[in-house]
Design a protein around this motif. Sequence first.
Motif, mmCIF file in Angstrom:
data_model
loop_
_atom_site.group_PDB
_atom_site.id
_atom_site.type_symbol
_atom_site.label_atom_id
_atom_site.label_comp_id
_atom_site.label_asym_id
_atom_site.label_seq_id
_atom_site.Cartn_x
_atom_site.Cartn_y
_atom_site.Cartn_z
ATOM 1 N N LEU A 127 11.766 -2.155 1.656
ATOM 2 C CA LEU A 127 10.484 -2.574 2.217
ATOM 3 C C LEU A 127 9.822 -1.418 2.954
ATOM 4 N N LEU A 128 10.630 -0.611 3.659
ATOM 5 C CA LEU A 128 10.078 0.552 4.350
ATOM 6 C C LEU A 128 9.499 1.548 3.343
ATOM 7 N N ALA A 129 10.215 1.773 2.245
ATOM 8 C CA ALA A 129 9.722 2.691 1.212
ATOM 9 C C ALA A 129 8.442 2.156 0.575
ATOM 10 N N ALA A 130 8.420 0.850 0.286
ATOM 11 C CA ALA A 130 7.223 0.253 -0.312
ATOM 12 C C ALA A 130 6.035 0.363 0.639
ATOM 13 N N GLY A 131 6.257 0.098 1.930
ATOM 14 C CA GLY A 131 5.176 0.218 2.900
ATOM 15 C C GLY A 131 4.670 1.640 3.036
ATOM 16 N N THR A 132 5.590 2.619 2.989
ATOM 17 C CA THR A 132 5.183 4.028 3.077
ATOM 18 C C THR A 132 4.345 4.420 1.871
ATOM 19 N N LEU A 133 4.794 4.014 0.678
ATOM 20 C CA LEU A 133 4.022 4.292 -0.534
ATOM 21 C C LEU A 133 2.647 3.644 -0.452
ATOM 22 N N GLY A 134 2.618 2.382 -0.039
ATOM 23 C CA GLY A 134 1.339 1.684 0.050
ATOM 24 C C GLY A 134 0.394 2.311 1.051
ATOM 25 N N THR A 135 0.937 2.816 2.173
ATOM 26 C CA THR A 135 0.089 3.446 3.185
ATOM 27 C C THR A 135 -0.534 4.732 2.652
ATOM 28 N N LEU A 136 0.217 5.473 1.831
ATOM 29 C CA LEU A 136 -0.355 6.661 1.203
ATOM 30 C C LEU A 136 -1.499 6.282 0.259
ATOM 31 N N VAL A 137 -1.305 5.168 -0.462
ATOM 32 C CA VAL A 137 -2.353 4.705 -1.380
ATOM 33 C C VAL A 137 -3.553 4.179 -0.605
ATOM 34 N N ALA A 138 -3.296 3.518 0.526
ATOM 35 C CA ALA A 138 -4.379 2.909 1.300
ATOM 36 C C ALA A 138 -5.373 3.938 1.812
ATOM 37 N N ARG A 139 -4.973 5.198 1.840
ATOM 38 C CA ARG A 139 -5.916 6.248 2.258
ATOM 39 C C ARG A 139 -7.144 6.262 1.368
#
Length: 459
Positions: A15-27
């Motif tokens: 979940l931490l990895a998924a959230g980190t990936l998503g935060t990069l995309v959210a930029r």
Amino acid sequence: MSALAVSFLHTGLLLLAAGTLGTLVARALHPGARALCPERIGWGLSLGLAALALSALFASLGGPAPRLELALLGAALLLIGRLPAPREAPVAASREPRERRQRVRPAHALLMLAIAAGVFLYAGRALIRPMWSIDFLAIWGMKGRAIFSAGSIPPWLSDPGLAGFSHPEYPLGLPLLYAGLAGLVGTWDDHAMALLFPAFQIATLAVLYGWLRRRGTSRGIALAGTALLALFEPLYSGFLTGMADVPLSLAMLLLGTSLSDAIDGTDTRALARLVVASLLASSLKNEGLFLSAAAAAVAVVSRGNPDTRGRVRVALAAALPAIALTAVVRVVRGAAPLRDFDFPLLSPSRFGELLGRIIETISVDAHIAARAWILLAAIGVLLAAGVAAPWAGRLLWLGAAALAVYLALPAFAVLGPAWLAETTLFRTAAALAPLAAAGIAGRLGSLERKSEVAEPSPV
């Protein structure tokens, strides 16, 4: 280390990895100079969880194993994340007040502790035992486990004769998320999988606070609204853990905030966020399709954008993704009627029966509302204390539209109004809490700014 502890650790890291990936995309979707602003983190966690569900969907369609699917999907999302960040429009309502640079006040620190306490308490309620609610076991979890075990979406999930009790007409977004997470962990563990729900809560709180701050609400009011939502046990309960109401409440908040941003034109990617939010909401529950249509209606009648073509574009961005997704699902798996409702009651020959059901529905709704009179009175006082703020009021209109439908639907219930109202009304209404918190806090923040403007400057 026990097997359960290993499963919790593995799930938490994923979940931490998924959230980190998503935060990069959210930029690429979210305005703001700070890379780790709360709203972007909330959107990022939502996008990361959506990527987990998409990996299960692609694998079920005959693609590679879920791990490879997620790796390929992650690479594609990272490419999206490299797009330039959206440009903010020069509108005062979309800028955070300067007071964010001041030191944290003691009252603010207490509110932060209240938010942390709300997250901690919900984590305790969600994780104390495996997800146990009847709807999880019979609908959401059962479908997720079937998809995970089969490595595909079993055809019998759409067969009313074989799986009628599991509601074949429900969208598969949440079961696919369960299957995607289980596929990456390598086993089905509906105890460790409950970590998803504190993650949903954290994403909701981050979006709520960040959006209120970005739209000009003071830190104190934004923190107070977030703290009240964090401690709202009717939504963040052990019973709702595993069901679709908690993730739907997050999707509805994303839909409402992106709708308001798109109408006001706060930045160049507001419409893109609205499209994503519409897809997320309609992939979770049938209510999401209705909310997307309601968002389109709010966009058409809103006064925030004087350009008629602009309002139409916003309405299409809200409605078309949900309609398209629903149409594709219908084509793939066939029509799935709403088994719980008897809409032929609308035929003229049954108007007498419908009238009796309406009277019974009003009585049952009033009885349920009477049990929550303190909460309803508090909401009324807070609404009356604020001032009109179109950017926040749109979220309240969305919530009011959903609540009106929830109050009326028991009249069409196959098993009678009392059954549907008693079993679903309170929990479905609780999922509207994030919309209400954002709308009320926005009204109170507008009152605060109005008072500051009216206050004479010291000589």
